[in-house]
Scaffold this active site. Structure first.
Site, PDB file in Angstrom:
ATOM      1  N   GLY A  23       0.839  -1.209   0.000  1.00 54.20           N
ATOM      2  CA  GLY A  23       0.000   0.000   0.000  1.00 54.20           C
ATOM      3  C   GLY A  23       0.862   1.242   0.000  1.00 54.20           C
ATOM      4  N   GLY A  65       2.591   3.732   1.483  1.00 49.65           N
ATOM      5  CA  GLY A  65       3.057   4.008   2.840  1.00 49.65           C
ATOM      6  C   GLY A  65       3.563   5.421   3.012  1.00 49.65           C
ATOM      7  CE  LYS A  98       8.300   7.370  -4.196  1.00 51.69           C
ATOM      8  NZ  LYS A  98       8.816   6.687  -5.396  1.00 51.69           N
ATOM      9  CG  ASP A 157      10.413   8.481   7.431  1.00 54.09           C
ATOM     10  OD1 ASP A 157       9.958   7.994   6.363  1.00 54.09           O
ATOM     11  OD2 ASP A 157      11.514   9.051   7.489  1.00 54.09           O
ATOM     12  N   GLY A 158       7.027   7.650   6.404  1.00 51.92           N
ATOM     13  CA  GLY A 158       6.129   8.276   5.437  1.00 51.92           C
ATOM     14  C   GLY A 158       6.768   9.376   4.608  1.00 51.92           C
ATOM     15  NE  ARG A 162       1.193   1.128  -6.919  1.00 42.97           N
ATOM     16  CZ  ARG A 162       2.330   1.815  -6.813  1.00 42.97           C
ATOM     17  NH1 ARG A 162       3.478   1.203  -6.943  1.00 42.97           N
ATOM     18  NH2 ARG A 162       2.316   3.102  -6.556  1.00 42.97           N
ATOM     19  CG  ASP A 208       5.571  -3.427  -4.901  1.00 44.09           C
ATOM     20  OD1 ASP A 208       6.207  -4.489  -5.063  1.00 44.09           O
ATOM     21  OD2 ASP A 208       6.084  -2.408  -4.405  1.00 44.09           O
ATOM     22  CG  ASN A 209       8.057  -0.993  -7.392  1.00 46.57           C
ATOM     23  OD1 ASN A 209       7.195  -0.339  -6.811  1.00 46.57           O
ATOM     24  ND2 ASN A 209       9.227  -1.280  -6.841  1.00 46.57           N
ATOM     25  CG  ASP A 211       7.158   3.124  -7.248  1.00 43.42           C
ATOM     26  OD1 ASP A 211       6.798   4.313  -7.309  1.00 43.42           O
ATOM     27  OD2 ASP A 211       6.600   2.291  -6.518  1.00 43.42           O
TER      28      ASP A 211
HETATM   29  P1  AMP Z   1       9.080   1.345  -3.016  1.00 45.93           P
HETATM   30  O1  AMP Z   1      10.375   0.669  -2.764  1.00 45.93           O
HETATM   31  O2  AMP Z   1       9.164   2.843  -3.042  1.00 45.93           O
HETATM   32  O3  AMP Z   1       8.340   0.799  -4.168  1.00 45.93           O
HETATM   33  O4  AMP Z   1       8.196   1.066  -1.704  1.00 45.93           O
HETATM   34  C1  AMP Z   1       7.815  -0.214  -1.269  1.00 45.93           C
HETATM   35  C2  AMP Z   1       6.809  -0.090  -0.151  1.00 45.93           C
HETATM   36  O5  AMP Z   1       7.381   0.518   1.002  1.00 45.93           O
HETATM   37  C3  AMP Z   1       5.591   0.752  -0.476  1.00 45.93           C
HETATM   38  O6  AMP Z   1       4.486   0.194   0.183  1.00 45.93           O
HETATM   39  C4  AMP Z   1       5.947   2.095   0.115  1.00 45.93           C
HETATM   40  O7  AMP Z   1       4.808   2.863   0.385  1.00 45.93           O
HETATM   41  C5  AMP Z   1       6.665   1.681   1.376  1.00 45.93           C
HETATM   42  N1  AMP Z   1       7.613   2.720   1.833  1.00 45.93           N
HETATM   43  C6  AMP Z   1       8.790   3.069   1.264  1.00 45.93           C
HETATM   44  N2  AMP Z   1       9.395   4.048   1.954  1.00 45.93           N
HETATM   45  C7  AMP Z   1       8.579   4.336   3.003  1.00 45.93           C
HETATM   46  C8  AMP Z   1       8.644   5.261   4.105  1.00 45.93           C
HETATM   47  N3  AMP Z   1       9.670   6.096   4.253  1.00 45.93           N
HETATM   48  N4  AMP Z   1       7.616   5.270   4.974  1.00 45.93           N
HETATM   49  C9  AMP Z   1       6.574   4.429   4.832  1.00 45.93           C
HETATM   50  N5  AMP Z   1       6.455   3.535   3.846  1.00 45.93           N
HETATM   51  C10 AMP Z   1       7.438   3.483   2.930  1.00 45.93           C
HETATM   52 MG    MG Z   2       6.818   0.958  -5.112  1.00 41.83          MG
END
Ligand code: AMP
Ligand code: MG
Length: 489
Positions: free
Chosen positions: A94, A96, A117, A129-130, A187, A256-257, A266
């Site tokens: 999801g 995040g 983002k 940390d979002g 996705r 998911d990507n 991504d």
């Molecule tokens: P990504 O590697 O950007 O495709 O992210 C993979 C998953 O990790 C996704 O669900 C993102 O929303 C979550 N995610 C990545 N970085 C963070 C973060 N700093 N805080 C919360 N969720 C994250």
């Molecule tokens: Mg991703």
């Protein structure tokens, strides 16, 4: 949530088909979190105009939107639910650290997602940390602009706002929020989520929604789900060929990507090849080379098989029948990819007709490049310029003679072919050592000079004139040997 009223002047025209048309299972209404001190660092004027937003109307009230501190009229911020196979393991994921503002209807009548983002934690943050760090958001901006200019489908970057607060990764970095624009953020992992955590009806709702957004001509067809899968496969086969033709390595091709739209999305530890080596891996977490350059088409096929599985209940009442149909489809992927790959190689080498022996001719060049550690981009550009590729030897010269005979056999001159080749073989790509240097200067020294120079150059990749020479030179060996990008994004 504050709603800014300055809609009409800036050009917002937002709709919310995702939350209106899909069950609640697929999203959570999520407010972005306020940031301390938003400052607009980058804004993509060209893209803004394309989607109907007026860069001349930018002011603090608009910047606040790209920081997640305010929302335009028509916005109803939400995070999307999805799952995914990450390096082969299935996980609930999801958004995040992202919120969707809504879908902007462009002057051309197209519907595009607008997403922030790095906008703070959501229900899907799982302890993160979002937030996003400036360096990786600058990378995403640069790479997505480069891919777009190279003619490869990719989500686009509209804005970067710095937040005024630090984020803690391997180092402390300035925080940033990136606004991105995509045909959609659906996705493979969205379908996996529906199949795993929802009912057959949820999968059907999602598939119908995806068809309305990406393949509306199939909406009324009785066998639409099957044909939809074939469309997704076709888009991904073409995308994989595009990536390989340009030397692009995504780095984290988890399900998911991988998009339903066929856009690249991504960009974490992604990079471009310097010298040609199909085993090249750049991601520090990809220890087994799962997402190596040359492995990407196989992984795409694996990911698409995960998509196909989710569609079983929609394909046929009899599960065995459904599986038999889907297996036939999956078998077709390799051939589909191969035909896109061959077409693209022909274009790269100035050929128009398909002939026996093409595949061998192309492979011989690639083998020579691999054995001689020849620069992928520059070798093709030299062949397009009529200049002598670096490291050229007797074996390459022999190949060049045979290739030029092959051109002439189509009744065209080599010069004519080369003119066409210069429109598909870039002079400039965002080389890793330059990207690193540009991001370093931006993040450590607050200096965006090199970033802007590089951005301008990669936006005109085929131009070939007026490029600073260092932008086309391969890196020193010291750089290529240990190069990795880190996933601490
Ligand atoms: P990504 O590697 O950007 O495709 O992210 C993979 C998953 O990790 C996704 O669900 C993102 O929303 C979550 N995610 C990545 N970085 C963070 C973060 N700093 N805080 C919360 N969720 C994250
Ligand atoms: Mg991703």
């Amino acid at each position: 949530m504050t709603i800014t009223e300055r809609n009409s002047a800036f050009g917002w025209h937002l709709e919310q088909s995702y939350i209106k048309e899909l069950p609640e299972l697929f999203y959570r209404i999520t407010d972005a979190q306020q940031v301390q001190n938003p400052e607009l660092l980058l804004f993509n004027d060209t893209l803004a105009k394309e989607i109907g937003l007026d860069p001349d109307q930018l002011d603090a009230s608009i910047t606040a939107i790209f920081a997640g501190n305010a929302f335009p009229k028509g916005a109803l911020p939400f995070s999307q639910a999805y799952a995914g196979h990450q390096f082969g393991n299935f996980t609930m994921l999801g958004d995040g650290r992202a919120v969707m503002i809504g879908e902007q209807i462009t002057p051309a009548g197209k519907r595009v997602d607008l997403q922030l983002k790095g906008s703070g934690i959501t229900e899907f943050s799982r302890g993160g940390d979002g937030r996003a760090a400036l360096g990786p958001m600058l990378r995403e901006y640069l790479i997505s602009e480069a891919l777009h200019a190279l003619g490869i489908p990719a989500n686009r970057a509209l804005a970067i706002v710095t937040t005024g607060s630090p984020v803690y990764r391997q180092t402390i970095q300035p925080g940033a929020v990136l606004t991105r624009v995509a045909d959609s953020h659906l996705r493979v992992g969205t379908f996996q989520y529906a199949a795993q955590f929802g009912s057959d009806d949820d999968v059907r709702s999602l598939a119908d929604y995806a068809i309305r957004r990406h393949d509306p001509d199939l909406a009324e067809e009785p066998d639409r789900y099957h044909r939809f899968l074939k469309r997704v496969m076709d888009r991904q086969a073409k995308l994989m060929a595009d990536w390989l033709h340009i030397g692009f390595i995504h780095g984290v091709m988890n399900t998911d990507n991988m998009t339903i739209s066929g856009e690249s999305i991504d960009f974490g530890p992604c990079a471009f090849l310097d010298h040609y080596d199909p085993a090249t891996v750049f991601s520090s977490i990809d220890r087994e080379g799962r997402y190596a350059y040359g492995n990407q088409p196989y992984i795409a096929s694996w990911n698409l098989a995960r998509l196909a599985e989710t569609l079983i209940p929609l394909i046929h009442d009899d599960q065995d029948e459904a599986i038999a149909i889907l297996q036939e489809d999956m078998k077709a992927f390799a051939e589909l990819y191969q035909s896109y790959w061959l077409d693209g190689m022909r274009r790269k080498l100035g050929l128009k007709e398909s002939k026996d022996g093409d595949s061998t001719l192309f492979t011989e060049l690639l083998q020579w490049m691999e054995e001689n550690k020849a620069d992928f981009t520059n070798t093709f550009r030299s062949l397009s310029d009529g200049s002598v590729p670096d490291q050229a030897d007797g074996r390459l010269n022999d190949w060049i003679t045979r290739w030029q005979e092959r051109i002439k056999s189509e009744g065209r001159s080599v010069v004519e072919a080369q003119t066409m080749m210069r429109t598909v073989n870039p002079a400039v790509i965002p080389r890793n050592h330059l990207v690193e240097e540009a991001l370093d200067q931006a993040v450590q020294k607050d200096d965006l000079t090199l970033f802007h120079e590089l951005l301008a150059a990669v936006r005109q990749p085929y131009e070939g004139t007026g490029i600073p020479p260092r932008f086309t030179e391969p890196p020193s060996k010291r750089f290529t040997d240990g190069y990795q990008t880190f996933c601490g994004t």
